[in-house]
Design a protein around this motif. Sequence first.
Motif, PDB file in Angstrom:
ATOM      1  N   THR A  56      -4.508  -6.261   3.006  1.00  0.00           N
ATOM      2  CA  THR A  56      -3.907  -5.423   4.042  1.00  0.00           C
ATOM      3  C   THR A  56      -4.646  -4.094   4.076  1.00  0.00           C
ATOM      4  N   SER A  57      -4.070  -3.099   4.747  1.00  0.00           N
ATOM      5  CA  SER A  57      -4.740  -1.809   4.903  1.00  0.00           C
ATOM      6  C   SER A  57      -4.096  -0.766   3.995  1.00  0.00           C
ATOM      7  N   PRO A  58      -4.842   0.322   3.637  1.00  0.00           N
ATOM      8  CA  PRO A  58      -4.246   1.388   2.824  1.00  0.00           C
ATOM      9  C   PRO A  58      -2.990   1.995   3.430  1.00  0.00           C
ATOM     10  N   PRO A  59      -2.934   2.258   4.756  1.00  0.00           N
ATOM     11  CA  PRO A  59      -1.683   2.793   5.313  1.00  0.00           C
ATOM     12  C   PRO A  59      -0.497   1.843   5.128  1.00  0.00           C
ATOM     13  N   ALA A  60      -0.769   0.514   5.228  1.00  0.00           N
ATOM     14  CA  ALA A  60       0.310  -0.456   5.031  1.00  0.00           C
ATOM     15  C   ALA A  60       0.785  -0.442   3.579  1.00  0.00           C
ATOM     16  N   VAL A  61      -0.139  -0.282   2.641  1.00  0.00           N
ATOM     17  CA  VAL A  61       0.221  -0.201   1.237  1.00  0.00           C
ATOM     18  C   VAL A  61       1.099   1.023   0.995  1.00  0.00           C
ATOM     19  N   SER A  62       0.699   2.178   1.549  1.00  0.00           N
ATOM     20  CA  SER A  62       1.497   3.398   1.393  1.00  0.00           C
ATOM     21  C   SER A  62       2.898   3.219   1.953  1.00  0.00           C
ATOM     22  N   ALA A  63       3.005   2.575   3.108  1.00  0.00           N
ATOM     23  CA  ALA A  63       4.308   2.367   3.732  1.00  0.00           C
ATOM     24  C   ALA A  63       5.188   1.459   2.878  1.00  0.00           C
ATOM     25  N   GLN A  64       4.593   0.424   2.284  1.00  0.00           N
ATOM     26  CA  GLN A  64       5.374  -0.490   1.440  1.00  0.00           C
ATOM     27  C   GLN A  64       5.855   0.210   0.174  1.00  0.00           C
ATOM     28  N   LEU A  65       5.003   1.048  -0.413  1.00  0.00           N
ATOM     29  CA  LEU A  65       5.425   1.789  -1.598  1.00  0.00           C
ATOM     30  C   LEU A  65       6.554   2.755  -1.268  1.00  0.00           C
ATOM     31  N   LYS A  66       6.436   3.440  -0.138  1.00  0.00           N
ATOM     32  CA  LYS A  66       7.491   4.382   0.258  1.00  0.00           C
ATOM     33  C   LYS A  66       8.809   3.656   0.474  1.00  0.00           C
ATOM     34  N   ALA A  67       8.745   2.440   1.084  1.00  0.00           N
ATOM     35  CA  ALA A  67       9.966   1.676   1.308  1.00  0.00           C
ATOM     36  C   ALA A  67      10.621   1.291  -0.018  1.00  0.00           C
ATOM     37  N   LEU A  68       9.793   0.924  -1.006  1.00  0.00           N
ATOM     38  CA  LEU A  68      10.349   0.585  -2.321  1.00  0.00           C
ATOM     39  C   LEU A  68      10.958   1.815  -2.990  1.00  0.00           C
ATOM     40  N   GLU A  69      10.241   2.951  -2.926  1.00  0.00           N
ATOM     41  CA  GLU A  69      10.757   4.170  -3.545  1.00  0.00           C
ATOM     42  C   GLU A  69      12.067   4.610  -2.897  1.00  0.00           C
ATOM     43  N   ASP A  70      12.144   4.473  -1.584  1.00  0.00           N
ATOM     44  CA  ASP A  70      13.396   4.825  -0.896  1.00  0.00           C
ATOM     45  C   ASP A  70      14.528   3.901  -1.323  1.00  0.00           C
ATOM     46  N   GLU A  71      14.234   2.599  -1.461  1.00  0.00           N
ATOM     47  CA  GLU A  71      15.284   1.649  -1.828  1.00  0.00           C
ATOM     48  C   GLU A  71      15.739   1.843  -3.266  1.00  0.00           C
ATOM     49  N   PHE A  72      14.756   2.079  -4.188  1.00  0.00           N
ATOM     50  CA  PHE A  72      15.097   2.245  -5.596  1.00  0.00           C
ATOM     51  C   PHE A  72      15.634   3.635  -5.912  1.00  0.00           C
ATOM     52  N   GLY A  73      15.279   4.599  -5.077  1.00  0.00           N
ATOM     53  CA  GLY A  73      15.710   5.969  -5.320  1.00  0.00           C
ATOM     54  C   GLY A  73      14.951   6.650  -6.443  1.00  0.00           C
ATOM     55  N   VAL A  74      13.737   6.176  -6.733  1.00  0.00           N
ATOM     56  CA  VAL A  74      12.897   6.784  -7.769  1.00  0.00           C
ATOM     57  C   VAL A  74      11.459   6.848  -7.259  1.00  0.00           C
ATOM     58  N   ARG A  75      10.674   7.758  -7.846  1.00  0.00           N
ATOM     59  CA  ARG A  75       9.251   7.827  -7.513  1.00  0.00           C
ATOM     60  C   ARG A  75       8.489   6.883  -8.445  1.00  0.00           C
ATOM     61  N   LEU A  76       7.655   6.018  -7.872  1.00  0.00           N
ATOM     62  CA  LEU A  76       6.941   5.009  -8.653  1.00  0.00           C
ATOM     63  C   LEU A  76       5.591   5.497  -9.148  1.00  0.00           C
ATOM     64  N   PHE A  77       4.942   6.371  -8.355  1.00  0.00           N
ATOM     65  CA  PHE A  77       3.593   6.813  -8.698  1.00  0.00           C
ATOM     66  C   PHE A  77       3.450   8.317  -8.546  1.00  0.00           C
ATOM     67  N   ASP A  78       2.598   8.893  -9.376  1.00  0.00           N
ATOM     68  CA  ASP A  78       2.086  10.236  -9.160  1.00  0.00           C
ATOM     69  C   ASP A  78       0.743  10.093  -8.460  1.00  0.00           C
ATOM     70  N   ARG A  79       0.600  10.786  -7.347  1.00  0.00           N
ATOM     71  CA  ARG A  79      -0.611  10.678  -6.541  1.00  0.00           C
ATOM     72  C   ARG A  79      -1.510  11.884  -6.806  1.00  0.00           C
ATOM     73  N   SER A  80      -2.799  11.646  -7.013  1.00  0.00           N
ATOM     74  CA  SER A  80      -3.742  12.727  -7.242  1.00  0.00           C
ATOM     75  C   SER A  80      -5.090  12.321  -6.676  1.00  0.00           C
ATOM     76  N   ALA A  81      -6.050  13.236  -6.746  1.00  0.00           N
ATOM     77  CA  ALA A  81      -7.390  12.936  -6.248  1.00  0.00           C
ATOM     78  C   ALA A  81      -8.044  11.825  -7.058  1.00  0.00           C
ATOM     79  N   ARG A  82      -7.605  11.620  -8.299  1.00  0.00           N
ATOM     80  CA  ARG A  82      -8.183  10.576  -9.155  1.00  0.00           C
ATOM     81  C   ARG A  82      -7.563   9.208  -8.923  1.00  0.00           C
ATOM     82  N   GLY A  83      -6.464   9.162  -8.166  1.00  0.00           N
ATOM     83  CA  GLY A  83      -5.856   7.877  -7.873  1.00  0.00           C
ATOM     84  C   GLY A  83      -4.357   7.889  -8.063  1.00  0.00           C
TER      85      GLY A  83
END
Length: 293
Positions: A27-54
């Motif tokens: 899939t595409s990077p924007p789709a991946v970001s959207a899926q992660l956000k949907a999971l974080e919203d559903e779980f109510g927790v942050r799954l990843f720390d985002r930085s320039a290194r990844g």
Amino acid sequence: MEIYQLKTFVAVATEGNLTRAAERVFTSPPAVSAQLKALEDEFGVRLFDRSARGMTLTPAGERLLAEARRTLSAAQAMQAAAAQIRGEARGQVRMATVSDAVALRLGEVFVHLAEHHPGVQLQLQQQVSLRAIAAVRRGELDCACVLHEHEAIDGLELRRLQAAEIVPVVPRRLLLNGGLPADLAGLAALPWVTTPPDCGLRAHQERLFAQAGMPLDVGLTADTEVAVRGMVAAGMGAGMMRRDQAALLEDAGQARVWPGWSAPTWFCWISSPQALTQPAVAAVRDAVAQTWV
């Protein structure tokens, strides 16, 4: 929560990068970001720390990653069970090999599976023969391609694929005045590359030394056919190998076959009756049989 979202979560955790994770799940990077956000919203927790290194898992993400993998494994098991009910072959088959893929025609086996049983995934492991046989007995492997001289193995299904011959090979560096040892005693007196006790080649080597009336001095040890061939080619010692492999060393001028001794054996495919109740393992058996007709 959807299965594809969990697959995306695991892909990002594995790759640590949105672009590579997107490629992994097609899939595409924007789709991946959207899926992660949907999971974080559903779980109510942050799954990843985002930085320039990844992307780096948060403590909550690390805990949920294990649960995600268990959930995906359970889903795959349920799909395999449903396929078995329908009579379809589906799932992963663990197979050991004692030789190179070309000698075992594994390329043709993979082609046959892709055409007739696309749901079967063949996972290969390199093993020595007796160790592979023991692993099949214990259920740690579903099947194996081994070198075995007998027509049957108690408790296992065995199919002979092709005859082979084991021969002693002397590296060029150990040739005496350019010639081979005159007798078995002279051959056994050379430095040797041995294999582990649970390797089929070891039994042939012990038989040769017994016939020479000399003890086998275990020195340099190699645990695969490829390693034996490489060490003999490098002049480290004489060794046992299949005649077709020995011929390659002779053609390269690296070694010579000692002509006074040989032992017959077979490439064989083995599995257990329990494993063969799985449609995926039976499909691999049929693919091997078709390849070696």
